[in-house]
Structure formats: structure tokens, C-alpha cells
Design a protein around this motif. Structure first.
Motif, PDB file in Angstrom:
ATOM      1  N   ASP A  53      27.974  -3.162   2.500  1.00  0.00           N
ATOM      2  CA  ASP A  53      26.548  -2.895   2.733  1.00  0.00           C
ATOM      3  C   ASP A  53      26.376  -2.077   4.020  1.00  0.00           C
ATOM      4  OD1 ASP A  53      25.845  -4.310   0.493  1.00  0.00           O
ATOM      5  OD2 ASP A  53      25.458  -6.180   1.584  1.00  0.00           O
ATOM      6  N   ASN A  54      25.481  -1.115   3.939  1.00  0.00           N
ATOM      7  CA  ASN A  54      25.193  -0.259   5.090  1.00  0.00           C
ATOM      8  C   ASN A  54      24.152  -0.939   5.975  1.00  0.00           C
ATOM      9  OD1 ASN A  54      24.625   1.745   6.898  1.00  0.00           O
ATOM     10  ND2 ASN A  54      24.047   3.285   5.378  1.00  0.00           N
ATOM     11  N   PRO A  55      24.490  -1.299   7.203  1.00  0.00           N
ATOM     12  CA  PRO A  55      23.523  -1.969   8.087  1.00  0.00           C
ATOM     13  C   PRO A  55      22.334  -1.088   8.440  1.00  0.00           C
ATOM     14  CG  PRO A  55      25.517  -1.371   9.294  1.00  0.00           C
ATOM     15  CD  PRO A  55      25.810  -1.122   7.845  1.00  0.00           C
ATOM     16  N   GLU A  56      22.456   0.214   8.238  1.00  0.00           N
ATOM     17  CA  GLU A  56      21.361   1.125   8.554  1.00  0.00           C
ATOM     18  C   GLU A  56      20.355   1.261   7.402  1.00  0.00           C
ATOM     19  OE1 GLU A  56      21.045   2.469  11.507  1.00  0.00           O
ATOM     20  OE2 GLU A  56      22.904   1.520  12.186  1.00  0.00           O
ATOM     21  N   TYR A  57      20.760   0.783   6.236  1.00  0.00           N
ATOM     22  CA  TYR A  57      19.900   0.945   5.055  1.00  0.00           C
ATOM     23  C   TYR A  57      18.750  -0.069   5.103  1.00  0.00           C
ATOM     24  CZ  TYR A  57      18.471   1.151   0.153  1.00  0.00           C
ATOM     25  OH  TYR A  57      17.751   1.279  -1.012  1.00  0.00           O
ATOM     26  N   LYS A  58      17.530   0.347   4.912  1.00  0.00           N
ATOM     27  CA  LYS A  58      16.348  -0.508   5.023  1.00  0.00           C
ATOM     28  C   LYS A  58      15.652  -0.745   3.679  1.00  0.00           C
ATOM     29  CE  LYS A  58      15.449   0.986   9.766  1.00  0.00           C
ATOM     30  NZ  LYS A  58      14.470   1.620  10.696  1.00  0.00           N
ATOM     31  N   GLY A  59      16.291  -0.313   2.598  1.00  0.00           N
ATOM     32  CA  GLY A  59      15.684  -0.507   1.291  1.00  0.00           C
ATOM     33  C   GLY A  59      14.718   0.598   0.951  1.00  0.00           C
ATOM     34  N   PRO A  60      14.145   0.575  -0.265  1.00  0.00           N
ATOM     35  CA  PRO A  60      13.185   1.611  -0.661  1.00  0.00           C
ATOM     36  C   PRO A  60      11.985   1.618   0.280  1.00  0.00           C
ATOM     37  CG  PRO A  60      13.885   0.311  -2.554  1.00  0.00           C
ATOM     38  CD  PRO A  60      14.397  -0.401  -1.351  1.00  0.00           C
ATOM     39  N   TRP A  61      11.534   2.787   0.573  1.00  0.00           N
ATOM     40  CA  TRP A  61      10.401   2.888   1.497  1.00  0.00           C
ATOM     41  C   TRP A  61       9.105   2.497   0.793  1.00  0.00           C
ATOM     42  CZ3 TRP A  61       5.938   6.019   1.912  1.00  0.00           C
ATOM     43  CH2 TRP A  61       5.283   5.949   3.160  1.00  0.00           C
ATOM     44  N   LYS A  62       8.281   1.712   1.497  1.00  0.00           N
ATOM     45  CA  LYS A  62       6.993   1.296   0.957  1.00  0.00           C
ATOM     46  C   LYS A  62       5.898   1.652   1.945  1.00  0.00           C
ATOM     47  CE  LYS A  62       8.769  -2.639  -1.710  1.00  0.00           C
ATOM     48  NZ  LYS A  62       8.697  -4.107  -1.920  1.00  0.00           N
ATOM     49  N   GLN A  63       4.890   2.304   1.424  1.00  0.00           N
ATOM     50  CA  GLN A  63       3.770   2.692   2.272  1.00  0.00           C
ATOM     51  C   GLN A  63       2.954   1.454   2.650  1.00  0.00           C
ATOM     52  OE1 GLN A  63       1.346   5.666   0.396  1.00  0.00           O
ATOM     53  NE2 GLN A  63       0.615   6.519   2.347  1.00  0.00           N
ATOM     54  N   LYS A  64       2.519   1.381   3.880  1.00  0.00           N
ATOM     55  CA  LYS A  64       1.724   0.267   4.359  1.00  0.00           C
ATOM     56  C   LYS A  64       0.380   0.225   3.615  1.00  0.00           C
ATOM     57  CE  LYS A  64       3.600   0.261   9.063  1.00  0.00           C
ATOM     58  NZ  LYS A  64       3.263   0.484  10.503  1.00  0.00           N
ATOM     59  N   MET A  65      -0.113  -1.010   3.403  1.00  0.00           N
ATOM     60  CA  MET A  65      -1.397  -1.187   2.735  1.00  0.00           C
ATOM     61  C   MET A  65      -2.453  -1.566   3.770  1.00  0.00           C
ATOM     62  SD  MET A  65      -0.535  -0.556  -0.398  1.00  0.00           S
ATOM     63  CE  MET A  65      -1.879  -1.152  -1.427  1.00  0.00           C
ATOM     64  N   ILE A  66      -3.671  -1.050   3.555  1.00  0.00           N
ATOM     65  CA  ILE A  66      -4.789  -1.369   4.438  1.00  0.00           C
ATOM     66  C   ILE A  66      -5.987  -1.780   3.590  1.00  0.00           C
ATOM     67  CG2 ILE A  66      -4.026   0.204   6.269  1.00  0.00           C
ATOM     68  CD1 ILE A  66      -6.154   2.193   5.246  1.00  0.00           C
ATOM     69  N   ASP A  67      -6.986  -2.402   4.242  1.00  0.00           N
ATOM     70  CA  ASP A  67      -8.210  -2.780   3.541  1.00  0.00           C
ATOM     71  C   ASP A  67      -8.911  -1.533   3.003  1.00  0.00           C
ATOM     72  OD1 ASP A  67      -7.781  -5.431   4.114  1.00  0.00           O
ATOM     73  OD2 ASP A  67      -9.036  -5.419   5.920  1.00  0.00           O
ATOM     74  N   ASN A  68      -9.390  -1.635   1.775  1.00  0.00           N
ATOM     75  CA  ASN A  68     -10.093  -0.526   1.145  1.00  0.00           C
ATOM     76  C   ASN A  68     -11.542  -0.512   1.640  1.00  0.00           C
ATOM     77  OD1 ASN A  68     -11.210   1.403  -0.489  1.00  0.00           O
ATOM     78  ND2 ASN A  68     -10.446   0.545  -2.411  1.00  0.00           N
ATOM     79  N   PRO A  69     -11.943   0.531   2.343  1.00  0.00           N
ATOM     80  CA  PRO A  69     -13.324   0.561   2.865  1.00  0.00           C
ATOM     81  C   PRO A  69     -14.380   0.660   1.761  1.00  0.00           C
ATOM     82  CG  PRO A  69     -12.228   2.672   3.217  1.00  0.00           C
ATOM     83  CD  PRO A  69     -11.182   1.718   2.716  1.00  0.00           C
ATOM     84  N   ASP A  70     -13.986   1.067   0.555  1.00  0.00           N
ATOM     85  CA  ASP A  70     -14.940   1.197  -0.554  1.00  0.00           C
ATOM     86  C   ASP A  70     -14.964  -0.020  -1.480  1.00  0.00           C
ATOM     87  OD1 ASP A  70     -15.632   3.787   0.287  1.00  0.00           O
ATOM     88  OD2 ASP A  70     -13.897   4.635  -0.754  1.00  0.00           O
ATOM     89  N   TYR A  71     -14.205  -1.066  -1.130  1.00  0.00           N
ATOM     90  CA  TYR A  71     -14.089  -2.257  -1.985  1.00  0.00           C
ATOM     91  C   TYR A  71     -15.449  -2.938  -2.164  1.00  0.00           C
ATOM     92  CZ  TYR A  71     -12.644  -6.975  -3.387  1.00  0.00           C
ATOM     93  OH  TYR A  71     -12.489  -8.167  -4.034  1.00  0.00           O
ATOM     94  N   LYS A  72     -15.817  -3.208  -3.416  1.00  0.00           N
ATOM     95  CA  LYS A  72     -17.108  -3.826  -3.727  1.00  0.00           C
ATOM     96  C   LYS A  72     -16.981  -5.281  -4.174  1.00  0.00           C
ATOM     97  CE  LYS A  72     -19.413   0.465  -5.120  1.00  0.00           C
ATOM     98  NZ  LYS A  72     -20.172   1.161  -6.203  1.00  0.00           N
ATOM     99  N   GLY A  73     -15.767  -5.754  -4.257  1.00  0.00           N
ATOM    100  CA  GLY A  73     -15.566  -7.116  -4.733  1.00  0.00           C
ATOM    101  C   GLY A  73     -15.226  -7.150  -6.210  1.00  0.00           C
ATOM    102  N   LYS A  74     -14.919  -8.339  -6.715  1.00  0.00           N
ATOM    103  CA  LYS A  74     -14.577  -8.480  -8.121  1.00  0.00           C
ATOM    104  C   LYS A  74     -15.843  -8.354  -8.978  1.00  0.00           C
ATOM    105  CE  LYS A  74     -12.404 -11.641 -11.405  1.00  0.00           C
ATOM    106  NZ  LYS A  74     -11.802 -12.983 -11.609  1.00  0.00           N
ATOM    107  N   TRP A  75     -15.791  -7.488  -9.981  1.00  0.00           N
ATOM    108  CA  TRP A  75     -16.955  -7.319 -10.847  1.00  0.00           C
ATOM    109  C   TRP A  75     -17.050  -8.480 -11.828  1.00  0.00           C
ATOM    110  CZ3 TRP A  75     -17.916  -6.286 -16.153  1.00  0.00           C
ATOM    111  CH2 TRP A  75     -19.231  -5.878 -16.436  1.00  0.00           C
ATOM    112  N   GLU A  76     -18.213  -9.058 -11.938  1.00  0.00           N
ATOM    113  CA  GLU A  76     -18.442 -10.175 -12.853  1.00  0.00           C
ATOM    114  C   GLU A  76     -19.364  -9.726 -13.972  1.00  0.00           C
ATOM    115  OE1 GLU A  76     -19.763 -13.642 -10.860  1.00  0.00           O
ATOM    116  OE2 GLU A  76     -18.008 -13.756  -9.541  1.00  0.00           O
ATOM    117  N   HIS A  77     -18.894  -9.962 -15.169  1.00  0.00           N
ATOM    118  CA  HIS A  77     -19.671  -9.543 -16.343  1.00  0.00           C
ATOM    119  C   HIS A  77     -20.939 -10.387 -16.439  1.00  0.00           C
ATOM    120  CE1 HIS A  77     -19.031  -7.377 -20.356  1.00  0.00           C
ATOM    121  NE2 HIS A  77     -20.304  -7.753 -20.324  1.00  0.00           N
ATOM    122  N   PRO A  78     -22.093  -9.790 -16.531  1.00  0.00           N
ATOM    123  CA  PRO A  78     -23.333 -10.565 -16.689  1.00  0.00           C
ATOM    124  C   PRO A  78     -23.308 -11.379 -17.983  1.00  0.00           C
ATOM    125  CG  PRO A  78     -23.809  -8.291 -16.074  1.00  0.00           C
ATOM    126  CD  PRO A  78     -22.356  -8.345 -16.406  1.00  0.00           C
TER     127      PRO A  78
END
Length: 427
Positions: free
Chosen positions: A275-300
Motif C-alpha cells: 500500500d502506498n502511504p501517500e495514496y488518499k483514496g478517490p477524491w471527493k468534493q466537499k459538501m456544503i449547505d444548499n442555500p436554495d434548499y426549501k425542505g422536503k416537499w409534502e404532497h397535499p
């Protein structure tokens, strides 16, 4: 005139006597004339034999009998006519009660009872798994996780049999237990085990009799611009340059070619990979809160136009129930059934239970404990008989004999000491 009105008022105030539609205690040989084997349901080789017995242990004497399944991996079918058909149109409580005792170490065995319609057209010898029924009630065990008390009610409007939605447990020990079901004209039900209430409620809440009161509005749908993603990738987080160029494994830097390695015979030597000690695995982009998030939609929701309350959910015997029966599959046999009553009064069923089940309960348990202790002693004795007692000390300890060890005249035996004698020799 006053006397007439007094008698009339007293007659109105007097409680209506309970009606018993069926009662069976199996205490006489004539039970075979009252009950019919389902001989035309399965072949003779598939049907197990019913034994008329009190079982291995009992509390009412050997003459207080029940019927017992006696052959493993068999089907069992048996039915009897009610003394009078029960009809739900009479708007009376329906009470079904009986006892079941698993004398075997039950692993997979049904032990439920069925209340059946049919009247004069009921074909007793053909009664089996496909025969229509009004109620199926009682314990069913198959495996360590599947243990339940069935409450299944037939509903004509859906042409289906409806199982209670919440699981009702059952007893799986070796003693008799009393199962009681009450279905009331106010569309409620109650289940008792050993006269203790274990489940009760409204039929419309505990069974799928009725459509849902509300449904999702078919004219409404989630807006196309509705944002329900709570997290999004951080657009400012970029993959470092050269990140994907770092391999997951590299040649072991500490490995050296063996001295006896021959390139011509063994090929070109290559160091093993680590195993390569320098290897960090597949790169994953950081996640942040979605400023446009409206919440879970509930069917009337809207009222269900198909919902309609049914006053007659309780009416499982709207055309009359005329028979009672057992239709079972048992991998391991040994269940004893007894003390069946079908009535319109819970009080009458409880009175019958006091005269039968509860009268025998303590004596049965005492006899069972004695039988269990005797079997354990016999197993211990059998183990001792099979043992090789070259060690006289082990023999004495197993038999509770006081033992002192020292050489005898031949210098190869011990002396066994008891409270009243001494015995030289090897045991």
C-alpha cells in the motif's frame, strides 16, 4: 295492574342469558362422532393421526382428555358442527376460546382454530386449507422469529381475509395456554391469553377493512423548481493538481531480490507491491449547505372520495357460521387441544375457563416440573452409565459418596468412605 307492570319491568331488567353455540371437552370416546376427519382433503399418507389423550402431563387426571397431533411433518384436518349457527345479524358478541399445549419442543407448528360458514353445504371430509372461513384465530410458530397469534377475519366487501396489522405474540413453552378472541358489534375486538388482555382496538384501525380517509391530491405535484437537496458540492473546492497520479500501491522499497533468483529461469525479478502511504483514496468534493434548499416537499392530502365507514365490519358471519375446525401443518407434532367454547358472552367463556383451564393449570405445571426433573435425572444416570470410571474418585463424586484416597494393600486402589461403612475396591 301494578303487579303486571312490576313483572314486566323485572323481565326487562333481567340480564339475557348467554348462548353457547359450541362446547367441547373431549372427555368421552364419542368425540369421534361429533368431529369429522378431513379424509378427502389430503391423501392418507399426508394426514397425521389425532390421539385422544390427556398428554404426558396434566392437571385434571388422565381421563380429562384432549386431542393431540401425533405424527411429524403431517397435515391435520378436523371439523365439527356447531350446536346452532352463529349469525352476526343478531348483533351479539362473538367469543372463541380454546386451549393449546405444545408438549413437543415446538419449532414449526400451527395451532390455530377456524370458524366456518357453509351450513348444510359444508363438506366436512373435504375441509382443508382452501375452504372458506370466517375467522382464523390462534398461535402459529415457525422458527425462532416467527411466533404469532393469528387474528384473521374474512371481509366480503374486499373478498379477502384480513390479518391484524400489529403482531400479537404467543406462548411457546410446554404448558397449556388459553386463547380467547372477542369480536363485538361496535366494531372492536380483543384478544386474551390466559385471560389476560394482550391486544384490543377498533377493527378499522387494526385491520385493513376501510380505504384511507385521506389520499394524495392527484391534481398536485412537486413544482419543477422545488429544491429538496439539502447539501451540494462546494464549487470552490477543487481537486489538487496531480491528485490522480498517486498510485494506490507501490513496489516494496524494502524488498530485495533473493540471492538464488535466476533471471533466465525465474524471469525478471519484481519487488512485491505494498500500500502506498501517500495514496488518499478517490477524491471527493466537499459538501456544503444548499442555500436554495426549501425542505422536503409534502404532497397535499385531500379526503378520499372512496372512503366510507362500514358499520358491519364485525359481521364475519353475516350468512351464519355453522362449523369449527382445525386445519394445520406441523413439522413437529405433539400439540394437545382442549376445552373449546364458542359463545356470545365473554363472562360465559371465562366461567368455562375457571371450570376447566384454570382448575387444571397448577396441577399440570407441577406434574410437568416433576416429569422434567425425572427426565434430567435419567439423562444424568445414562451419562454416568456410559462413562468409563477408571477414576474411582470421579465415580464417587458423581454419586455423592464421600471419598478419601490412599494406597491399600495392593497399592493401586482407594478407600471409599460412606457414613456407615467402608468399602475397599475400584468402582
Amino acid at each position: 295492574m301494578k303487579l303486571f307492570f312490576s313483572l314486566f319491568a323485572a323481565a326487562i331488567a333481567a340480564p339475557v342469558s348467554a348462548e353457547i353455540y359450541f362446547k367441547e371437552q373431549f372427555n368421552d370416546d364419542g368425540w369421534t362422532e361429533r368431529w369429522t376427519i378431513s379424509s378427502d382433503w389430503k391423501s392418507k399418507s399426508e394426514l397425521g393421526e389425532w390421539k385422544h389423550t390427556a398428554g404426558e402431563y396434566y392437571g385434571g387426571g388422565a381421563d380429562d382428555k384432549g386431542i393431540k397431533t401425533s405424527e411429524d411433518a403431517k397435515h391435520y384436518g378436523l371439523s365439527a358442527a356447531l350446536a346452532k349457527p352463529f349469525n352476526s345479524s343478531d348483533k351479539k358478541d362473538l367469543v372463541i376460546q380454546y386451549s393449546a399445549k405444545h408438549e413437543q419442543k415446538v419449532d414449526c407448528a400451527g395451532a390455530y382454530i377456524k370458524l366456518l360458514p357453509g351450513g348444510d353445504k359444508f363438506e366436512a371430509t373435504k375441509f382443508g386449507g382452501e375452504t372458506p372461513y370466517a375467522v382464523m384465530f390462534g398461535p402459529d410458530i415457525c422458527g425462532s422469529s416467527n411466533k404469532k397469534t393469528h387474528v384473521i377475519l374474512h371481509y366480503d366487501k374486499k373478498k379477502d381475509n384480513l390479518q391484524v396489522k400489529k403482531n400479537i405474540g404467543c406462548e411457546d413453552d410446554n404448558l397449556s395456554h388459553l386463547y380467547t378472541l372477542v369480536i363485538r358489534p361496535d366494531n372492536t375486538f380483543e384478544v386474551f391469553v390466559d385471560n389476560k388482555s394482550v391486544r384490543s382496538g377498533k377493527l378499522e384501525e387494526e385491520f385493513d377493512f376501510l380505504p384511507a380517509k385521506e389520499i394524495k391530491d392527484p391534481d398536485q405535484s412537486k413544482p419543477a423548481d422545488w429544491v429538496d437537496e439539502k447539501k451540494i458540492p462546494d464549487p470552490e473546492d477543487k481537486k489538487p493538481e496531480g491528485y490522480d497520479d498517486v498510485p494506490a500501491e507501490i513496489p516494496d522499497p524494502d524488498a530485495t531480490k533473493p540471492d538464488d533468483w535466476d533471471d533466465e529461469d525465474d524471469g525478471e525479478w519484481e519487488a512485491p507491491m505494498v500500500d502506498n502511504p501517500e495514496y488518499k483514496g478517490p477524491w471527493k468534493q466537499k459538501m456544503i449547505d444548499n442555500p436554495d434548499y426549501k425542505g422536503k416537499w409534502e404532497h397535499p392530502m385531500i379526503p378520499n372520495p372512496e372512503y366510507e365507514y362500514d358499520e358491519n365490519m364485525y359481521a364475519v358471519c353475516k350468512d351464519g357460521c355453522s362449523h369449527v375446525g382445525f386445519e394445520l401443518w406441523q413439522v413437529k407434532s405433539g400439540t394437545v387441544f382442549d376445552d373449546i367454547i364458542i359463545t356470545d358472552s365473554l363472562e360465559e367463556a371465562q366461567k368455562f375457563a375457571e371450570e376447566t383451564f384454570f382448575k387444571k393449570k397448577d396441577g399440570e405445571k407441577e406434574m410437568y416440573e416433576e416429569s422434567k426433573k425425572k427426565k434430567e435425572e435419567e439423562e444424568t444416570s445414562s451419562t454416568m452409565d456410559d462413562a468409563d470410571f477408571d477414576d474411582e474418585e470421579a465415580f464417587c463424586r458423581l454419586n455423592g459418596i464421600e471419598y478419601d484416597k490412599y494406597p491399600n494393600a495392593n497399592n493401586n486402589f482407594g478407600v471409599v468412605r460412606t457414613t456407615d461403612t467402608e468399602m475397599n475396591g475400584h468402582y
